[in-house]
Design a protein around this motif. Structure first.
Motif, short mmCIF file in Angstrom:
data_model
loop_
_atom_site.label_atom_id
_atom_site.label_comp_id
_atom_site.label_asym_id
_atom_site.label_seq_id
_atom_site.Cartn_x
_atom_site.Cartn_y
_atom_site.Cartn_z
N VAL A 23 0.81 -1.22 0.00
CA VAL A 23 0.00 0.00 0.00
C VAL A 23 0.84 1.26 0.00
O VAL A 23 0.60 2.17 -0.80
CB VAL A 23 -0.99 -0.02 1.19
CG1 VAL A 23 -1.67 1.32 1.34
CG2 VAL A 23 -2.02 -1.13 0.98
N PRO A 24 1.87 1.38 0.88
CA PRO A 24 2.68 2.59 0.81
C PRO A 24 3.34 2.78 -0.53
O PRO A 24 3.46 3.89 -1.03
CB PRO A 24 3.72 2.38 1.93
CG PRO A 24 3.08 1.42 2.88
CD PRO A 24 2.26 0.53 2.02
N ARG A 25 3.77 1.66 -1.16
CA ARG A 25 4.41 1.79 -2.47
C ARG A 25 3.42 2.30 -3.50
O ARG A 25 3.74 3.16 -4.32
CB ARG A 25 4.96 0.43 -2.92
CG ARG A 25 6.22 0.03 -2.18
CD ARG A 25 6.76 -1.28 -2.69
NE ARG A 25 7.96 -1.67 -1.98
CZ ARG A 25 8.58 -2.84 -2.16
NH1 ARG A 25 8.10 -3.71 -3.02
NH2 ARG A 25 9.67 -3.11 -1.48
N ALA A 26 2.19 1.79 -3.45
CA ALA A 26 1.17 2.25 -4.41
C ALA A 26 0.86 3.71 -4.18
O ALA A 26 0.75 4.50 -5.12
CB ALA A 26 -0.09 1.40 -4.26
N ALA A 27 0.73 4.09 -2.89
CA ALA A 27 0.43 5.49 -2.58
C ALA A 27 1.57 6.37 -3.02
O ALA A 27 1.38 7.46 -3.54
CB ALA A 27 0.17 5.63 -1.08
N HIS A 28 2.82 5.87 -2.81
CA HIS A 28 4.00 6.66 -3.20
C HIS A 28 4.05 6.88 -4.70
O HIS A 28 4.38 7.95 -5.18
CB HIS A 28 5.25 5.94 -2.71
CG HIS A 28 6.51 6.71 -2.91
ND1 HIS A 28 6.79 7.86 -2.21
CD2 HIS A 28 7.56 6.51 -3.75
CE1 HIS A 28 7.96 8.33 -2.59
NE2 HIS A 28 8.45 7.53 -3.52
N ALA A 29 3.68 5.81 -5.45
CA ALA A 29 3.71 5.92 -6.92
C ALA A 29 2.69 6.92 -7.42
O ALA A 29 2.87 7.52 -8.48
CB ALA A 29 3.45 4.55 -7.53
N ASP A 30 1.59 7.11 -6.67
CA ASP A 30 0.56 8.04 -7.08
C ASP A 30 0.85 9.48 -6.64
O ASP A 30 0.14 10.40 -7.03
CB ASP A 30 -0.80 7.61 -6.51
CG ASP A 30 -1.30 6.32 -7.15
OD1 ASP A 30 -0.84 6.02 -8.26
OD2 ASP A 30 -2.10 5.62 -6.53
N THR A 31 1.85 9.66 -5.79
CA THR A 31 2.19 10.99 -5.32
C THR A 31 2.92 11.75 -6.42
O THR A 31 3.91 11.26 -6.95
CB THR A 31 3.09 10.91 -4.07
OG1 THR A 31 2.40 10.18 -3.06
CG2 THR A 31 3.44 12.30 -3.57
N PRO A 32 2.44 12.94 -6.80
CA PRO A 32 3.10 13.67 -7.89
C PRO A 32 4.53 14.04 -7.56
O PRO A 32 4.88 14.32 -6.40
CB PRO A 32 2.23 14.93 -8.04
CG PRO A 32 0.93 14.58 -7.40
CD PRO A 32 1.26 13.63 -6.29
N VAL A 33 5.37 14.04 -8.58
CA VAL A 33 6.71 14.60 -8.45
C VAL A 33 6.55 16.12 -8.43
O VAL A 33 6.01 16.70 -9.38
CB VAL A 33 7.60 14.17 -9.63
CG1 VAL A 33 8.96 14.84 -9.54
CG2 VAL A 33 7.75 12.66 -9.66
N LEU A 34 6.97 16.75 -7.35
CA LEU A 34 6.81 18.20 -7.21
C LEU A 34 8.07 18.90 -7.71
O LEU A 34 9.14 18.75 -7.12
CB LEU A 34 6.53 18.56 -5.75
CG LEU A 34 6.27 20.04 -5.45
CD1 LEU A 34 5.11 20.59 -6.28
CD2 LEU A 34 6.01 20.25 -3.97
N VAL A 35 7.92 19.65 -8.79
CA VAL A 35 9.05 20.30 -9.44
C VAL A 35 8.92 21.81 -9.30
O VAL A 35 7.93 22.40 -9.74
CB VAL A 35 9.12 19.93 -10.94
CG1 VAL A 35 10.28 20.65 -11.63
CG2 VAL A 35 9.26 18.42 -11.10
N PHE A 36 9.90 22.44 -8.67
CA PHE A 36 9.99 23.90 -8.64
C PHE A 36 10.86 24.32 -9.82
O PHE A 36 11.98 23.82 -9.97
CB PHE A 36 10.61 24.39 -7.33
CG PHE A 36 9.69 24.38 -6.14
CD1 PHE A 36 8.47 23.73 -6.19
CD2 PHE A 36 10.04 25.00 -4.95
CE1 PHE A 36 7.60 23.72 -5.10
CE2 PHE A 36 9.20 25.00 -3.85
CZ PHE A 36 7.98 24.36 -3.93
N ALA A 37 10.36 25.23 -10.65
CA ALA A 37 11.08 25.60 -11.86
C ALA A 37 11.01 27.10 -12.12
O ALA A 37 10.06 27.77 -11.70
CB ALA A 37 10.52 24.84 -13.07
N ALA A 38 12.01 27.61 -12.82
CA ALA A 38 12.06 29.02 -13.18
C ALA A 38 10.83 29.40 -14.00
O ALA A 38 10.35 28.63 -14.84
CB ALA A 38 13.33 29.30 -13.99
N ALA A 39 10.32 30.61 -13.77
CA ALA A 39 9.10 31.07 -14.44
C ALA A 39 9.22 31.03 -15.95
O ALA A 39 8.23 30.77 -16.65
CB ALA A 39 8.76 32.48 -13.97
#
Length: 275
Positions: A23-39
């Motif tokens: 379950v944690p692996r499945a939940a982790h896979a569904d968690t978005p990759v959060l990318v901070f990027a230049a405007a």
């Protein structure tokens, strides 16, 4: 007899343990990759993130702002998995402050600085020099030169042609390069300095002159993973260097970075700068 009684309990325990692992692996896979990027990467990285998600099923959430503000938010605990900076110094800073993995850093693209004005006012035959009439306007816009990469490059360029001191009192300073672009497009500023990639997508703005590269530091976009980035973030970082991603970068006005051995080294910040 005891074994028969314990067998259902052992089976239940095995199922519960399996669920705790899966379950944690499945939940982790569904968690978005959060990318901070230049405007300035808004259009290109948004499209690349959508393509990556469509191909892999792994969600990516990009957040765009000035590189300086994004980097500071990461040091203050923002849960970003990656920074894509418009200035390599901020990548150095995150690594020095223990917030990013040095081995993950990767240069993705290059940009050019251009002098712009409203499409109704720009003379596209001008060159970037002290004699350019757009450097003699009442309101000239740049990004904040104290930390925003586009503003730093703008100041370097104006200083190189001897115009910084003459223009400083007439400058209006935006929190990021997209703000500057909007000011010029609405004629809140008569002229300004932005990236070529931004000017290329603005319908009410025209390029009046290209700023020669030797007047400022190389405008390189570099990505780095934060210390706790998941495997999905590494996958997206690899995708950002793929042929598909390079095609998107090129379509939005970015060029390929120079070979690594041609990139000039620059001093890293000291640990004291993290305080």
């Amino acid at each position: 007899m005891i074994l028969k009684l314990l067998r259902p309990l052992l089976l239940l325990s095995a199922v519960l343990i399996t669920m705790l692992v899966i379950v944690p692996r499945a939940a982790h896979a569904d968690t978005p990759v959060l990318v901070f990027a230049a405007a300035s990467l808004t259009n290109a990285v948004t499209e690349i993130a959508r393509a990556f998600e469509a191909e892999t099923g792994r969600p990516v959430t990009p957040v765009f702002d000035a590189t300086s503000r994004a980097a500071r938010q990461i040091t203050e605990g923002a849960p970003a998995h990656m920074l894509i900076a418009a200035n390599r110094d901020w990548v150095d800073w995150l690594i020095t402050c223990g917030k990013a993995e040095a081995t993950s850093r990767q240069v993705l693209a290059r940009n050019t600085l251009v002098l712009v004005a409203s499409s109704k006012a720009a003379n596209t035959d001008e060159v970037f020099s002290a004699q350019n009439p757009l450097l003699d306007v009442r309101r000239f816009a740049i990004a904040d030169p104290e930390g925003v990469p586009a503003g730093i490059y703008a100041r370097q360029s104006l200083e190189a042609i001897g115009m910084w001191d003459k223009l400083e009192a007439r400058l209006i300073r935006g929190d990021n390069v997209r703000t500057v672009l909007a000011w010029v497009g609405t004629r809140a500023a008569e002229a300004g300095l932005v990236y070529a990639s931004d000017a290329a997508i603005a319908p009410r703005v025209a390029v009046a002159a290209v700023v020669p590269d030797h007047l400022h530091d190389a405008i390189l976009y570099e990505a780095v993973l934060t210390r706790d980035a998941p495997a999905e973030a590494q996958a997206f970082l690899s995708y950002l260097s793929s042929e598909s991603a390079h095609t998107v970068f090129a379509r939005f006005g970015f060029s390929s970075p120079p070979p690594a051995d041609l990139m000039r080294p620059h001093p890293s910040p000291t640990v004291e700068a993290c305080g």
